[in-house]
Write an enzyme that holds these catalytic residues in place. Structure first.
Site, PDB file in Angstrom:
ATOM      1  N   TYR A 143       0.950  -1.167   0.054  1.00  0.00           N
ATOM      2  CA  TYR A 143      -0.067   0.103  -0.058  1.00  0.00           C
ATOM      3  C   TYR A 143       0.894   1.259  -0.118  1.00  0.00           C
ATOM      4  O   TYR A 143       0.488   2.302  -0.383  1.00  0.00           O
ATOM      5  CB  TYR A 143      -0.951  -0.044   1.201  1.00  0.00           C
ATOM      6  CG  TYR A 143      -2.091  -0.971   0.934  1.00  0.00           C
ATOM      7  CD1 TYR A 143      -2.442  -1.562   0.002  1.00  0.00           C
ATOM      8  CD2 TYR A 143      -2.620  -1.303   2.283  1.00  0.00           C
ATOM      9  CE1 TYR A 143      -3.472  -2.717  -0.225  1.00  0.00           C
ATOM     10  CE2 TYR A 143      -3.856  -2.258   2.208  1.00  0.00           C
ATOM     11  CZ  TYR A 143      -3.966  -3.030   1.016  1.00  0.00           C
ATOM     12  OH  TYR A 143      -5.191  -3.907   0.996  1.00  0.00           O
ATOM     13  N   LYS A 194       3.382 -15.079   1.897  1.00  0.00           N
ATOM     14  CA  LYS A 194       3.512 -16.077   0.388  1.00  0.00           C
ATOM     15  C   LYS A 194       4.722 -16.328   0.150  1.00  0.00           C
ATOM     16  O   LYS A 194       5.126 -15.829  -0.977  1.00  0.00           O
ATOM     17  CB  LYS A 194       2.518 -15.403  -0.625  1.00  0.00           C
ATOM     18  CG  LYS A 194       1.078 -15.454  -0.358  1.00  0.00           C
ATOM     19  CD  LYS A 194       0.439 -16.962  -0.562  1.00  0.00           C
ATOM     20  CE  LYS A 194       0.608 -17.286  -1.895  1.00  0.00           C
ATOM     21  NZ  LYS A 194       0.023 -18.596  -2.091  1.00  0.00           N
ATOM     22  N   ASP A 227      -3.381 -17.615   1.709  1.00  0.00           N
ATOM     23  CA  ASP A 227      -4.328 -18.403   1.071  1.00  0.00           C
ATOM     24  C   ASP A 227      -4.972 -19.599   1.966  1.00  0.00           C
ATOM     25  O   ASP A 227      -6.352 -19.685   2.196  1.00  0.00           O
ATOM     26  CB  ASP A 227      -4.010 -18.962  -0.210  1.00  0.00           C
ATOM     27  CG  ASP A 227      -2.993 -19.794  -0.393  1.00  0.00           C
ATOM     28  OD1 ASP A 227      -2.178 -19.600   0.493  1.00  0.00           O
ATOM     29  OD2 ASP A 227      -2.767 -20.279  -1.665  1.00  0.00           O
ATOM     30  N   ASP A 251      -5.346  -6.764   6.064  1.00  0.00           N
ATOM     31  CA  ASP A 251      -6.563  -6.221   5.390  1.00  0.00           C
ATOM     32  C   ASP A 251      -7.619  -7.150   4.876  1.00  0.00           C
ATOM     33  O   ASP A 251      -8.593  -7.125   5.468  1.00  0.00           O
ATOM     34  CB  ASP A 251      -6.123  -5.142   4.514  1.00  0.00           C
ATOM     35  CG  ASP A 251      -7.239  -4.241   3.756  1.00  0.00           C
ATOM     36  OD1 ASP A 251      -8.397  -4.411   4.494  1.00  0.00           O
ATOM     37  OD2 ASP A 251      -7.119  -3.463   2.778  1.00  0.00           O
ATOM     38  N   ASP A 255     -10.676  -8.672   7.791  1.00  0.00           N
ATOM     39  CA  ASP A 255     -12.304  -8.331   7.528  1.00  0.00           C
ATOM     40  C   ASP A 255     -12.638  -9.839   7.374  1.00  0.00           C
ATOM     41  O   ASP A 255     -14.136  -9.933   7.897  1.00  0.00           O
ATOM     42  CB  ASP A 255     -12.204  -8.115   6.026  1.00  0.00           C
ATOM     43  CG  ASP A 255     -12.303  -6.349   6.051  1.00  0.00           C
ATOM     44  OD1 ASP A 255     -11.972  -5.908   7.332  1.00  0.00           O
ATOM     45  OD2 ASP A 255     -12.386  -5.736   5.075  1.00  0.00           O
TER      46      ASP A 255
END
Length: 370
Positions: A143, A194, A227, A251, A255
């Site tokens: 970001y 990852k 994942d 992020d 959520d």
């Protein structure tokens, strides 16, 4: 009574002022009970500040934030300010606070209270007793990484790009927060990245591993691909204690985890800054539900996420664990009595508004403190 603790309250927009009023009642209750005395100041941010001062947050408000011990934030934004342009977004208030205060570690608990176990879309036996803390790095990663942008290639085709980048110190400081939290919980950290397909992910794993071996060998550590972590949060969320991860994965995963609990109206958050030489760190606490302009002014908003955010403030900024637990227990007991705001209504429960829910929590605090 303990010395005054400086607290800056920024209610913001939408339902922010409504739910913050219920926190102020709890602060007044604590003062009357002589548990603690707060030196409280209020100020405008977001759309309210735009209307009054022409900017989402003033330099004077920023200075107040730097001079306080902790910040309790409401929510900002709404349709009224959507057409003002990019540089006048109400959300710039929270972004500036995070940036200038270097609030790098976002703490998002996902907890399922016993009275609300049926509110989750997952089966009760999957989420009952869930208590996960997600620690998200919040000032670095993709970001904020450079270079970024949109360019035109020699062929005339356009290409958009962002850069995932982390330094050793950025990873270590957020991992330290996770390890320290785990020591006070179930003593286990899951580091998520990852590493199989991203160099930054492999570097993240190597850095967390080295820190663990050097400073936190007493804390359990596991590594997991992002994942797989998303899948495991839905399949068996209770396997986790503390999850630490990068900005983008935090992020997404926070959520996802929030919906395991059934309602955004119940969930608080904290964002911590670096610790200074005296051991003090600036921190901002806020509910995750947003300004909810569709129900603002109707007196039906759920104040519990804001109240739980205040409990987090007591725990992490002031070390007042017992007082935080008292407030959390009062909220749980009120829910167990069958009272619900509209967002968490269930068969056989009684619907109440913001004010009545706050009043009920105060009465329960009186009982618990008697």
């Amino acid at each position: 009574m303990p010395a005054n603790k400086k607290l800056l309250i920024l209610p913001g927009d939408g339902i922010g002022p409504e739910v913050m009023r219920e926190v102020r009642r709890i602060i007044d209750w604590m003062d009357r009970r002589r548990l603690v005395s707060f030196d409280v100041s209020d100020d405008l941010v977001g759309g309210a500040a735009i209307d009054a001062r022409g900017t989402p947050i003033t330099d004077e408000t920023m200075q107040k934030a730097k001079d306080t011990d902790a910040i309790l934030f409401g929510s900002v934004g709404g349709p009224k300010w959507e057409k003002l342009g990019f540089q006048l977004r109400p959300e710039l208030a929270i972004l500036r606070l995070r940036k200038e205060l270097d609030l790098f570690a976002n703490l998002r608990p996902a907890t399922v209270l016993d009275p609300l176990v049926d509110a989750s879309t997952l089966k009760p036996d999957v989420v009952r007793g869930l208590d996960v803390m997600i620690v998200r790095e919040s000032t670095g990663g993709i970001y904020f990484g450079e270079p970024r942008g949109v360019e035109t290639l020699p062929s005339g085709e356009k290409r958009g790009f962002d850069t995932e980048t982390y330094t050793t110190s950025e990873i270590e400081r957020v991992a330290r927060v996770a390890f320290e939290l785990a020591r006070k919980r179930k003593n286990h950290v899951t580091s998520v990245e990852k590493a199989n397909v991203m160099q930054s992910g492999l570097f993240w794993r190597q850095t967390v591993t080295a820190l663990h071996e050097r400073e936190y060998p007493d804390v359990g550590l596991a590594h997991m691909y992002a994942d797989n972590c998303a899948m495991q949060l839905v399949r068996n969320p209770r396997q986790f204690d503390v999850i630490v991860t990068s900005n983008i994965f935090g992020d997404l995963l926070s959520d996802l985890a929030s919906m395991l609990t059934g309602s955004l109206g119940m969930l608080p958050s904290a964002t911590l800054g670096p610790m200074d030489a005296s051991g003090k760190r600036l921190a901002l606490y806020e509910p995750i539900h947003g300004s909810a302009p569709d129900i603002a002014g109707k007196g039906i908003a759920n104040p519990m996420a804001q109240i739980f955010s205040f409990a987090m403030l007591l725990r992490y900024s002031f070390g007042m664990d017992e007082d935080a637990a008292l407030i959390e227990r009062a909220c749980t007991n009120v829910l167990a009595s069958g009272l619900r705001t509209a967002d968490i209504m269930a068969h056989g429960t009684a619907k109440v508004g913001t004010n009545v829910m706050g009043e009920s929590i105060l009465r329960e605090l009186d009982k618990l403190a008697a």
